[in-house]
Design a protein around this motif. Structure first.
Motif, PDB file in Angstrom:
ATOM      1  N   LYS A  17       0.827  -1.210   0.000  1.00  0.00           N
ATOM      2  CA  LYS A  17       0.000   0.000   0.000  1.00  0.00           C
ATOM      3  C   LYS A  17       0.861   1.258   0.000  1.00  0.00           C
ATOM      4  O   LYS A  17       0.543   2.244  -0.685  1.00  0.00           O
ATOM      5  CB  LYS A  17      -0.938  -0.011   1.201  1.00  0.00           C
ATOM      6  CG  LYS A  17      -2.039  -1.060   1.100  1.00  0.00           C
ATOM      7  CD  LYS A  17      -2.901  -1.046   2.339  1.00  0.00           C
ATOM      8  CE  LYS A  17      -3.982  -2.129   2.262  1.00  0.00           C
ATOM      9  NZ  LYS A  17      -4.846  -2.140   3.461  1.00  0.00           N
ATOM     10  N   ARG A  18       1.933   1.242   0.772  1.00  0.00           N
ATOM     11  CA  ARG A  18       2.824   2.400   0.794  1.00  0.00           C
ATOM     12  C   ARG A  18       3.468   2.601  -0.587  1.00  0.00           C
ATOM     13  O   ARG A  18       3.640   3.729  -1.058  1.00  0.00           O
ATOM     14  CB  ARG A  18       3.898   2.223   1.875  1.00  0.00           C
ATOM     15  CG  ARG A  18       3.345   2.180   3.285  1.00  0.00           C
ATOM     16  CD  ARG A  18       4.441   2.399   4.322  1.00  0.00           C
ATOM     17  NE  ARG A  18       5.486   1.398   4.262  1.00  0.00           N
ATOM     18  CZ  ARG A  18       5.453   0.233   4.888  1.00  0.00           C
ATOM     19  NH1 ARG A  18       4.373  -0.092   5.615  1.00  0.00           N
ATOM     20  NH2 ARG A  18       6.454  -0.625   4.799  1.00  0.00           N
ATOM     21  N   TRP A  19       3.832   1.491  -1.212  1.00  0.00           N
ATOM     22  CA  TRP A  19       4.419   1.549  -2.565  1.00  0.00           C
ATOM     23  C   TRP A  19       3.396   2.089  -3.565  1.00  0.00           C
ATOM     24  O   TRP A  19       3.706   2.943  -4.397  1.00  0.00           O
ATOM     25  CB  TRP A  19       4.895   0.146  -2.951  1.00  0.00           C
ATOM     26  CG  TRP A  19       5.433   0.001  -4.334  1.00  0.00           C
ATOM     27  CD1 TRP A  19       6.421   0.725  -4.923  1.00  0.00           C
ATOM     28  CD2 TRP A  19       4.996  -0.939  -5.318  1.00  0.00           C
ATOM     29  NE1 TRP A  19       6.653   0.290  -6.208  1.00  0.00           N
ATOM     30  CE2 TRP A  19       5.786  -0.736  -6.478  1.00  0.00           C
ATOM     31  CE3 TRP A  19       4.041  -1.943  -5.330  1.00  0.00           C
ATOM     32  CZ2 TRP A  19       5.628  -1.501  -7.634  1.00  0.00           C
ATOM     33  CZ3 TRP A  19       3.877  -2.705  -6.473  1.00  0.00           C
ATOM     34  CH2 TRP A  19       4.672  -2.482  -7.618  1.00  0.00           C
ATOM     35  N   GLN A  20       2.168   1.615  -3.469  1.00  0.00           N
ATOM     36  CA  GLN A  20       1.114   2.062  -4.382  1.00  0.00           C
ATOM     37  C   GLN A  20       0.823   3.557  -4.202  1.00  0.00           C
ATOM     38  O   GLN A  20       0.566   4.274  -5.170  1.00  0.00           O
ATOM     39  CB  GLN A  20      -0.157   1.238  -4.162  1.00  0.00           C
ATOM     40  CG  GLN A  20      -0.028  -0.200  -4.633  1.00  0.00           C
ATOM     41  CD  GLN A  20      -1.227  -1.056  -4.255  1.00  0.00           C
ATOM     42  OE1 GLN A  20      -1.855  -0.833  -3.209  1.00  0.00           O
ATOM     43  NE2 GLN A  20      -1.547  -2.038  -5.100  1.00  0.00           N
ATOM     44  N   LYS A  21       0.917   4.015  -2.961  1.00  0.00           N
ATOM     45  CA  LYS A  21       0.685   5.434  -2.700  1.00  0.00           C
ATOM     46  C   LYS A  21       1.730   6.288  -3.395  1.00  0.00           C
ATOM     47  O   LYS A  21       1.409   7.343  -3.972  1.00  0.00           O
ATOM     48  CB  LYS A  21       0.703   5.683  -1.197  1.00  0.00           C
ATOM     49  CG  LYS A  21       0.413   7.138  -0.826  1.00  0.00           C
ATOM     50  CD  LYS A  21       0.395   7.324   0.687  1.00  0.00           C
ATOM     51  CE  LYS A  21       0.099   8.784   1.056  1.00  0.00           C
ATOM     52  NZ  LYS A  21       0.078   8.977   2.538  1.00  0.00           N
ATOM     53  N   SER A  22       2.991   5.828  -3.381  1.00  0.00           N
ATOM     54  CA  SER A  22       4.060   6.589  -4.033  1.00  0.00           C
ATOM     55  C   SER A  22       3.877   6.628  -5.543  1.00  0.00           C
ATOM     56  O   SER A  22       4.372   7.546  -6.215  1.00  0.00           O
ATOM     57  CB  SER A  22       5.418   5.971  -3.698  1.00  0.00           C
ATOM     58  OG  SER A  22       5.592   4.722  -4.340  1.00  0.00           O
ATOM     59  N   LEU A  23       3.181   5.634  -6.092  1.00  0.00           N
ATOM     60  CA  LEU A  23       2.956   5.571  -7.535  1.00  0.00           C
ATOM     61  C   LEU A  23       1.671   6.276  -7.953  1.00  0.00           C
ATOM     62  O   LEU A  23       1.362   6.363  -9.149  1.00  0.00           O
ATOM     63  CB  LEU A  23       2.884   4.106  -7.996  1.00  0.00           C
ATOM     64  CG  LEU A  23       4.173   3.282  -7.843  1.00  0.00           C
ATOM     65  CD1 LEU A  23       3.900   1.815  -8.175  1.00  0.00           C
ATOM     66  CD2 LEU A  23       5.274   3.821  -8.739  1.00  0.00           C
ATOM     67  N   GLY A  24       0.904   6.757  -6.968  1.00  0.00           N
ATOM     68  CA  GLY A  24      -0.357   7.419  -7.276  1.00  0.00           C
ATOM     69  C   GLY A  24      -1.460   6.439  -7.604  1.00  0.00           C
ATOM     70  O   GLY A  24      -2.416   6.801  -8.308  1.00  0.00           O
TER      71      GLY A  24
END
Length: 423
Positions: A227-234
């Motif tokens: 989820k943190r990774w997905q947040k950084s990718l928008g």
């Protein structure tokens, strides 16, 4: 009474008297000498040593010609073939995303782990490292999500402790309505397991998203990192990685040409790529490719006149007949592609694509007697010979020609003897 005119033989046009016997013999000797010279010149021309045509008044090689010793050495036959410097053959990226292509990178761009290869429906397709292709969705199963009190795209119910998170994932009975583990991979208590999970978690941790154990089990803590990774990718923070969200490669890639245009549907050949190291590809004759052995050392000649070391990395297993571009029927021999790597990439400079030459070692003769090719002379009785320093001629048998020297053998040839090179 009229005087009678007396005409000489010369006035009547008669042929002059033959020369004395001594002059005739000398003329015959000169003709024979000239024939020997012609034979020697013919041999030099046949060996590729000749210069211009014979000059008027040419004669036998002078006795004062330079002498060289017969030496014992190793002769290696070297052959040069044409090659092409570049990044190798472009291959399609295994893009599995479906939708409309909304962004493409520029050709020649170098992409590393975590980089965006392209965007489909404005979602990034990310490059990760690994040998196993993306073949299923990665995330918590329905039973695991219910066991932790999580729903897709939510952060609720996640425990702070790694051990507590694992206990929550396996507590309670699995949901009977839950679907089997995707891809048929084994699981315990609804948890997704497999080597693809280990590969993905290794990449996630390498990108700086940690807080979970890198293993073959996709846990609630893995989902939190996702989820943190997905947040950084928008992207929506679902905690689940779709089959089209990532593409795996062995390392960094160099973007090739695009197989689609912006606005077109994403396809398997949407984008091509190569490695980032420059290499040379040679289309070697299938009948003369014995030199092309993996690990064999070669020398690469660059357009600037410098040379670099290379090594045969791979040899094609299928021979291909070259295309007939002359319209007269195919007569060229079939070839196989030989890929040569360059360890010292800096030695190539800034060149990205260029025609080059590749020199390789062929036949080799170790510990043999040799002389410069120019020392060979043609013998009147046929064959080749050498002229000794004292003017004698000895017959020799020739072997391998290489590097301007020739292998010689014979009962009268020994190491260290001096032979004359005709001038």
């Amino acid at each position: 009474m009229a005087e009678t005119a007396v005409q000489t033989d010369h006035e009547r046009g008669a042929a002059p008297a033959p020369p004395p016997r001594g002059r005739r013999g000398r003329r015959t000797a000169l003709v024979a000498s000239a024939l020997v010279v012609v034979a020697a010149v013919a041999v030099v021309g046949a060996l590729g040593l000749g210069g211009g045509g014979a000059q008027e008044g040419s004669s036998a090689p002078p006795r004062s010609g330079s002498t060289v010793p017969v030496t014992r050495t190793t002769l290696t036959e070297r052959t040069t073939v044409d090659g092409r410097l570049g990044y190798g053959t472009e291959v399609p990226l295994p893009v599995k995303a479906t939708g409309t292509v909304t962004w493409l990178p520029a050709e020649g761009t170098t992409m590393g782990r975590g980089g965006t290869l392209l965007r489909v429906d404005d979602r990034p397709v990310v490059l990760l490292y690994g040998a196993l292709p993306m073949y299923r969705e990665l995330g918590l199963t329905v039973g695991a999500r219910q066991g932790t009190g999580q729903g897709a795209g939510t952060e609720g119910g996640t425990q702070d402790s790694g051990d507590q998170g694992r206990a929550d994932e396996t507590s309670g009975a699995p949901d009977p309505s839950a679907s089997p583990t995707p891809g048929g991979a084994g699981g315990t208590g609804g948890t997704l397991r497999g080597m693809d999970v280990l590969q993905f978690e290794s990449n996630l941790a390498a990108l700086g998203y940690t807080g979970f154990t890198v293993d073959e089990e996709f846990t609630g803590l893995t989902a939190r990192a996702v989820k943190r990774w997905q947040k950084s990718l928008g992207l929506p923070q679902s905690g689940t990685v779709g089959i089209g969200d990532v593409v795996y490669s062995a390392g960094n890639v160099r973007i090739g040409h695009a197989g689609v245009r912006l606005g077109s549907p994403a396809t398997d050949d949407a984008l091509t790529y190569t490695g980032t190291s420059r290499k040379v590809v040679v289309n070697a004759s299938a009948a003369e490719d014995s030199w092309a052995v993996r690990g064999a050392a070669v020398t690469i000649g660059l357009p600037a006149g410098t040379s670099v070391k290379g090594e045969v990395a791979s040899v094609g297993k299928s021979a291909t007949a070259p295309e007939d571009r002359g319209g007269e029927g195919g007569s060229a021999a079939p070839t196989v592609p030989v890929t040569i790597t360059v360890k010292d990439q800096k030695s190539v400079g800034r060149l990205e694509s260029a025609p080059v030459t590749v020199e390789y070692a062929g036949r080799e003769r170790a510990d043999v007697l040799t002389v410069p090719v120019a020392a060979l002379v043609a013998l009147a009785e046929g064959g080749h010979g050498l002229e000794t320093a004292d003017g004698r001629f000895v017959a020799v048998k020739t072997g391998l020609f290489a590097d301007g020297r020739v292998e010689v053998s014979g009962s009268a040839v020994r190491e260290g003897m001096n032979v004359r090179i005709p001038e």
